[in-house]
Design an enzyme around this catalytic site. Structure first.
Site, PDB file in Angstrom:
ATOM      1  N   GLU A 198       0.811  -1.215   0.000  1.00 49.34           N
ATOM      2  CA  GLU A 198       0.000   0.000   0.000  1.00 49.34           C
ATOM      3  C   GLU A 198       0.847   1.268   0.000  1.00 49.34           C
ATOM      4  OE1 GLU A 198      -2.953  -0.418   3.053  1.00 49.34           O
ATOM      5  OE2 GLU A 198      -3.891  -2.110   2.022  1.00 49.34           O
ATOM      6  N   LYS A 213     -15.727  -1.766   2.194  1.00 51.43           N
ATOM      7  CA  LYS A 213     -14.995  -2.233   1.017  1.00 51.43           C
ATOM      8  C   LYS A 213     -15.998  -2.838   0.044  1.00 51.43           C
ATOM      9  CE  LYS A 213     -10.647  -3.388   3.415  1.00 51.43           C
ATOM     10  NZ  LYS A 213      -9.845  -4.506   3.987  1.00 51.43           N
TER      11      LYS A 213
END
Length: 429
Positions: free
Chosen positions: A209, A341
């Site tokens: 990330e 999500k």
């Protein structure tokens, strides 16, 4: 209103070099909406199913040609001639066609890509920005806010090849007056952190990330180097900038215990809750995600009772963007926030329902990327269009992360003061 005349699926690559699904939805007026499905590394066991081929001769078994075939076949046949602006009907039709609780027949990756592509096509057809169309679908037309970014600047756990057990260490520029100022603050801290790590002789390689992924003496050491970077950047920890953790505790939950193997400590649920409480007392940590295992609801209750009044406790693997599980958590007073999500549940409609349920119960909602991302920036529009108030989309490098930040900059400029950045007030305590 325009009608869907074609749907195309294809196999593309995500930010980890693994295949994922992209879908195009074509309308009879020539408009095309396109969207990609993301993919997670640390996944909840109750997430909707990401359909992969399992053919070891292609992409080490991670191909998605089955999901693509489902888009180009049964999903296309189902939705031809339908109105893309009726998101709920479109999503419910795909859910019914799939016929399983976890979208195992068609694949959540196939369904989601089409769901989001249809929303993008409908927004274009109405000459609306995507965030405005999402606000309409959410029942909050014209109501927007800019999210506080939770910037993951040290990666551990499943997102990095290092000895750090806790998966994410984040900074939140809560003292900023705007999103753009907050982004600048976080970026400056990121660059100062690189200098701090270099000065200590530590690695400045990055994880999935975009955060740095050094080996450290302890998990708390990550908080120490971040604190130093914040000070070096000229900001005050606790006022200008606060901290957040994503423990992803399910990844180190073994035989009923929490095993921080990187520092040789093993905890019971209550012991780990006390460990986290201690960190919140020593550092301005205002949000902790997945502090305990997804199945350890008794432990979650202990953690919520200990620090839930002052600390945002976010359920990711715990709730998997699923309203049935979230309702159970609300009823049992477990956690006080949900991570959102798209691909955990598989449609835009169900995603909006989870956000609405959370807000109605006084829970916060944090919009999130996955560790396997693409250049698709839909979550930026989702955060603004639902006034979620918080977004997690990684660090300040890697285009798969920065694309979301850049889209938020564009949206803030376009709204020209109509979307407030609420800073610290988006959080508990």
């Amino acid at each position: 209103m325009a009608k869907i005349v074609d749907i195309k699926g294809r196999e593309v690559l995500d930010s980890r070099g693994n295949p994922t699904v992209e879908a195009d939805v074509l309308l009879d007026n020539g408009i095309i909406g396109s969207a990609c499905a993301p993919s997670g590394a640390s996944t909840g066991s109750r997430e909707a199913l990401e359909l992969r081929d399992g053919d070891k001769s292609r992409y080490l078994g991670k191909g998605v040609l089955k999901a693509v075939a489902n888009i180009n076949g049964p999903i296309r046949d189902l939705l031809l001639g339908t109105d893309p602006s009726d998101q709920k009907a479109l999503d419910q039709a795909m859910i019914k066609l799939d016929g399983t609780e976890n979208k195992a027949t068609l694949g959540a990756n196939a369904i989601l890509a089409v769901s989001l592509a249809a929303a993008k096509a409908a927004a274009q057809d109405q000459d609306l920005p995507l965030y405005a169309h999402i606000a309409n679908l959410n029942g909050t037309p014209g109501v927007y806010s800019m999210p506080v970014p939770m910037m993951n600047i040290i990666n551990g756990g499943e997102h990095a090849d290092n000895n750090v057990d806790i998966q994410e260490f984040m900074v939140q520029p809560v003292g900023a007056k705007s999103f753009s100022e907050g982004l600048r603050m976080g970026t400056e801290i990121f660059h100062h952190l690189k200098a701090v790590l270099k000065a200590r002789g530590l690695s400045t390689a990055v994880g999935d990330e975009g955060g740095f992924a050094p080996n450290l003496a302890s998990n708390e050491d990550a908080l120490k180097v971040i604190s130093e970077a914040v000070a070096n950047a000229g900001y005050k920890l606790g006022t200008d900038v606060t901290l957040a953790l994503d423990c992803a505790a399910s990844e180190f939950f073994e035989d009923g215990k929490y095993n921080l193997s990187g520092e040789g400590q093993v905890f019971t649920a209550e012991g780990f809750a006390d460990y986290l409480k201690g960190l919140t007392e020593r550092y301005p940590i205002i949000s902790i995600e997945d502090g305990l295992d997804e199945s350890d609801w008794a432990g979650w209750k202990i953690l919520t009772d200990k620090i839930g009044e002052k600390t945002q406790l976010v359920g990711d693997d715990l709730f998997v963007t699923n309203t049935k599980i979230l309702k159970e958590g609300i009823d049992k007073k477990i956690a006080n926030s949900i991570l959102i999500k798209f691909n955990q549940i598989g449609t835009l409609t169900e995603t909006l329902e989870a956000i609405q349920m959370a807000k109605a119960a006084g829970y916060t909602a944090v919009i999130s990327h996955r560790s396997g991302e693409t250049e698709d920036s839909t979550i930026a529009d989702l955060a603004v269009g639902t006034s979620a108030g918080q977004i997690k989309t990684g660090s300040l490098c890697r285009s798969d992360r920065v694309s979301k930040y850049n889209q938020l900059l564009r949206i803030e400029e376009q709204l020209n003061g109509k979307a407030k950045y609420n800073g610290r007030s988006e959080f508990r305590g």
